[in-house]
Design an enzyme around this catalytic site. Structure first.
Site, PDB file in Angstrom:
ATOM      1  N   CYS A   1      39.076  26.323   4.389  1.00  0.00           N
ATOM      2  CA  CYS A   1      39.662  26.095   3.067  1.00  0.00           C
ATOM      3  C   CYS A   1      40.887  26.981   2.860  1.00  0.00           C
ATOM      4  O   CYS A   1      40.977  28.087   3.408  1.00  0.00           O
ATOM      5  CB  CYS A   1      38.629  26.384   1.979  1.00  0.00           C
ATOM      6  SG  CYS A   1      37.320  25.140   1.879  1.00  0.00           S
TER       7      CYS A   1
ATOM      8  N   CYS B   1      40.487  21.495   1.890  1.00  0.00           N
ATOM      9  CA  CYS B   1      39.703  21.997   0.760  1.00  0.00           C
ATOM     10  C   CYS B   1      40.353  23.252   0.190  1.00  0.00           C
ATOM     11  O   CYS B   1      41.177  23.894   0.851  1.00  0.00           O
ATOM     12  CB  CYS B   1      38.259  22.284   1.180  1.00  0.00           C
ATOM     13  SG  CYS B   1      38.082  23.444   2.548  1.00  0.00           S
TER      14      CYS B   1
END
Length: 306
Positions: A121, A203
């Site tokens: 992420c 993400c």
């Protein structure tokens, strides 16, 4: 008796001459037929193979295997369980026995599954019209990954491949079709699938580096980012989209964060419930640009006062 013997000899000579003439005629006919058949083959094959783009990269197998082994042993050893030989076989099977204008996403699905890996992420960095700059940045800053920094993108970056429709199973090293000739060519289908998968995996906070010095506009709906990646970002996984709008040092500033194409991008993202931050000339990237232009006014951090 002499007369009869002479007649027999004459008949023998006549038969022999006729036989020679027939044999010569057969040989001439065989040569003509062979020439016509060969000429026909030469006429058909080049028509099928004469595409407008460069052909398959020389030593394709060695290039793919070398990049794969380098990636999983030197760059990201945590991916050491990847089977590079299976990955190569999967890529080869996707195109080698197929017409280079009839490639499908299903052809590449096994390859995508074999070579995919998680993207941490906050590390995903998308780009459009900033190829050289964005990859110089990711080389100097390991906190970000472009598609070309993943295993799939790293193996395929700047190479090409296609099969030969006139001889299935043979790789075409002479030419491959451009997207303008047929959209379903091996390269286009591969990058569309890889880009979609890269966007779906993003993400946290994601970044996109665009070029504000292009006259056509920084955001283009026809680009891979504009047509595929932006629509495959998942609002449930991505919290913010940071736009870095970069201008060439000393070059034209065709568009800023308030420009028309950037506003179109913002509208698309807002409709999909993303938070957006846009920054003109993101300083860490601009400093990298300034390595080649240290004395330019755009590169001055501060001015001395007296």
């Amino acid at each position: 008796m002499p007369f009869q013997q002479g007649s027999a000899r004459t008949r023998q000579r006549t038969v022999l001459l006729v036989g020679i003439v027939v044999l010569l005629a057969a040989l001439v006919l065989a040569v003509v037929l062979a020439s016509l058949l060969t000429h026909g083959k030469h006429q058909d094959s080049p028509k099928m193979l004469r595409w407008k783009d460069r052909g398959t990269t020389k030593n394709l197998q060695e290039v793919i295997l070398g990049r794969c082994y380098n990636y999983v042993t030197e760059r990201y050893p945590e991916l050491g369980d990847k089977d590079c030989l299976k990955i190569w076989e999967s890529l080869k099977d996707a195109f080698i026995y197929k017409n280079p204008c009839n490639i499908t996403s299903e052809d590449y699905q096994p390859l995508m599954e074999l070579a995919s890996h998680p993207i941490p992420c906050n590390k995903s960095l998308f780009w459009s019209k900033t190829n050289d700059l964005v990859h110089r940045y990711t080389k100097s800053n390991q906190n970000f990954l472009t598609l070309e920094d993943t295993l799939l993108g790293y193996m395929a970056d700047r190479i090409s491949w296609c099969g030969d429709p006139s001889a299935p199973g043979r790789i075409n090293y002479e030419s491959c079709p451009k997207r303008s000739e047929c959209e379903s060519n091996p390269g286009s289908v591969f990058w569309k699938m890889a880009s979609k998968m890269f966007a779906e995996a993003a993400c946290g906070v994601v970044q996109v580096m665009l070029n504000g010095s292009t006259e056509a506009g920084a955001f283009r709906s026809s680009s891979i980012f504009g047509s595929i990646e932006v629509f495959n970002l998942n609002p449930d996984k991505v919290s913010e989209v940071h736009i870095w709008l970069m201008h060439d040092i000393g070059g034209p500033q065709s568009e800023s964060c308030s420009g028309h194409s950037i506003q179109r991008l913002k509208n698309i993202l807002e409709e999909r419930n993303f938070k957006i931050i846009c920054e003109d000339n993101y300083r860490p990237v601009q400093l990298l640009q300034c390595v080649h232009n240290p004395d330019h006014t755009d590169c001055r951090l501060c001015t001395n006062s007296t």
